[in-house]
Design an enzyme around this catalytic site. Structure first.
Site, mmCIF file in Angstrom:
data_model
loop_
_atom_site.group_PDB
_atom_site.id
_atom_site.type_symbol
_atom_site.label_atom_id
_atom_site.label_comp_id
_atom_site.label_asym_id
_atom_site.label_seq_id
_atom_site.Cartn_x
_atom_site.Cartn_y
_atom_site.Cartn_z
ATOM 1 N N SER A 2 0.751 -1.243 -0.051
ATOM 2 C CA SER A 2 0.008 -0.049 0.070
ATOM 3 C C SER A 2 0.647 1.099 -0.024
ATOM 4 O O SER A 2 1.967 1.143 0.520
ATOM 5 C CB SER A 2 -0.936 -0.047 1.270
ATOM 6 O OG SER A 2 -1.437 -1.208 1.498
HETATM 7 N N1 SAH Z 1 -0.493 -5.117 4.125
HETATM 8 C C1 SAH Z 1 0.471 -5.416 2.877
HETATM 9 C C2 SAH Z 1 -0.450 -4.845 1.577
HETATM 10 C C3 SAH Z 1 -1.526 -5.931 1.080
HETATM 11 S S1 SAH Z 1 -1.975 -5.966 -0.493
HETATM 12 C C4 SAH Z 1 1.584 -4.765 2.899
HETATM 13 O O1 SAH Z 1 2.007 -3.711 3.821
HETATM 14 O O2 SAH Z 1 2.372 -4.942 1.826
HETATM 15 C C5 SAH Z 1 -3.514 -7.196 -0.237
HETATM 16 C C6 SAH Z 1 -2.962 -8.626 0.160
HETATM 17 O O3 SAH Z 1 -4.228 -9.336 0.703
HETATM 18 C C7 SAH Z 1 -2.529 -9.257 -1.065
HETATM 19 O O4 SAH Z 1 -1.229 -9.864 -0.682
HETATM 20 C C8 SAH Z 1 -3.381 -10.578 -1.273
HETATM 21 O O5 SAH Z 1 -2.943 -11.693 -1.563
HETATM 22 C C9 SAH Z 1 -4.047 -10.674 0.251
HETATM 23 N N2 SAH Z 1 -5.558 -11.122 0.152
HETATM 24 C C10 SAH Z 1 -6.640 -11.034 -0.379
HETATM 25 N N3 SAH Z 1 -7.557 -12.041 -0.188
HETATM 26 C C11 SAH Z 1 -7.084 -12.426 1.031
HETATM 27 C C12 SAH Z 1 -7.695 -13.175 1.719
HETATM 28 N N4 SAH Z 1 -9.158 -13.716 1.902
HETATM 29 N N5 SAH Z 1 -6.978 -13.728 3.037
HETATM 30 C C13 SAH Z 1 -5.740 -13.323 2.981
HETATM 31 N N6 SAH Z 1 -5.050 -12.601 2.411
HETATM 32 C C14 SAH Z 1 -5.872 -12.225 1.212
#
Ligand code: SAH
Length: 219
Positions: free
Chosen positions: A65
């Site tokens: 993000s």
């Molecule tokens: N917080 C992260 C950015 C997240 S991007 C950082 O600081 O880098 C969103 C993430 O959510 C992605 O890696 C994606 O694979 C994950 N995601 C999407 N759906 C999900 C689910 N149901 N359970 C766990 N992770 C999930």
């Protein structure tokens, strides 16, 4: 080669920018954003961009993000030093690291559905010395019952609705930040649970990758 000090200078500049733009004001969040080395949470190809205020690719079609979004969510959550926190969407592990800087005596459980990214997050967090963050490969739309209830829950992927499991696993007096909307645009919602009552407030628009899972979007 960028040295330690050069990154530190860039990080300070970014934090100053986030403060003057109104995204950052709480001392503990400012300190956390100054402390966490964002360049250690992104693939090498993008390290030069680490301190610009934008999301960056982390592989598997996912993104870390933008710093202003991490700042905003961290401020809204109002994390305490001993908070037990659940994050859905570990990605690079950066947001979890920022929370770990604040909740130094707490625990952070961060769930990731893509095993390769969970490994990436784990490696980054370990490399930076965070020992109270646990990365788990699972479908976060079901929460993580094992350690519930949580003082704070943060969802860093865009959900079509608030997953019931997360409401259930949020402790009383707890707060949850979650982007709710369609696959392309969401509203950042802050939920508070007080005496079993749920209060919801909207904090502006945002764009996250979709939350995919049983109680989220379809793949
Ligand atoms: N917080 C992260 C950015 C997240 S991007 C950082 O600081 O880098 C969103 C993430 O959510 C992605 O890696 C994606 O694979 C994950 N995601 C999407 N759906 C999900 C689910 N149901 N359970 C766990 N992770 C999930």
């Amino acid at each position: 080669m960028n040295g330690y000090n050069e990154y530190k200078t860039k990080r300070k500049k970014l934090v100053r920018h986030l403060i003057s733009s109104g995204y950052l004001s709480k001392p503990e969040v400012i300190d956390a954003m100054l402390a966490v080395e964002r360049h250690k949470f992104i693939p090498r190809d993008y390290t030069l961009e680490a301190y610009s205020d934008r999301p960056l690719p982390v592989g598997n079609g996912q993104t870390i993000s933008a710093p202003h979004m991490v700042a905003m969510m961290s401020e809204l959550l109002d994390v305490k030093v001993a908070s037990k926190i659940l994050e859905i969407g570990a990605g690079s592990g950066y947001q979890a690291a920022v929370l770990a800087e604040i909740a130094k005596k707490g625990e952070i459980y961060t769930i990731e559905r893509i095993a390769q990214l969970a490994k990436f997050a784990e490696k980054n967090l370990k490399n930076c010395g965070y020992e109270n963050v646990y990365v788990i490969v699972s479908d976060g739309t079901l929460g993580y019952e094992e350690n519930a209830p949580y003082d704070r829950i943060i969802v860093t992927a865009g959900a079509p609705k608030i997953p019931d499991a997360l409401i259930k696993q949020l402790g009383d007096g707890g707060k949850m930040a979650i982007p709710i909307g369609d696959r392309f645009y969401q509203d950042l919602i802050l939920i508070e649970k007080n005496n079993g009552k749920i209060i919801e407030k909207t904090h502006g628009g945002c764009v996250f990758v979709p939350l995919i899972g049983k109680n989220g979007h379809r793949e």
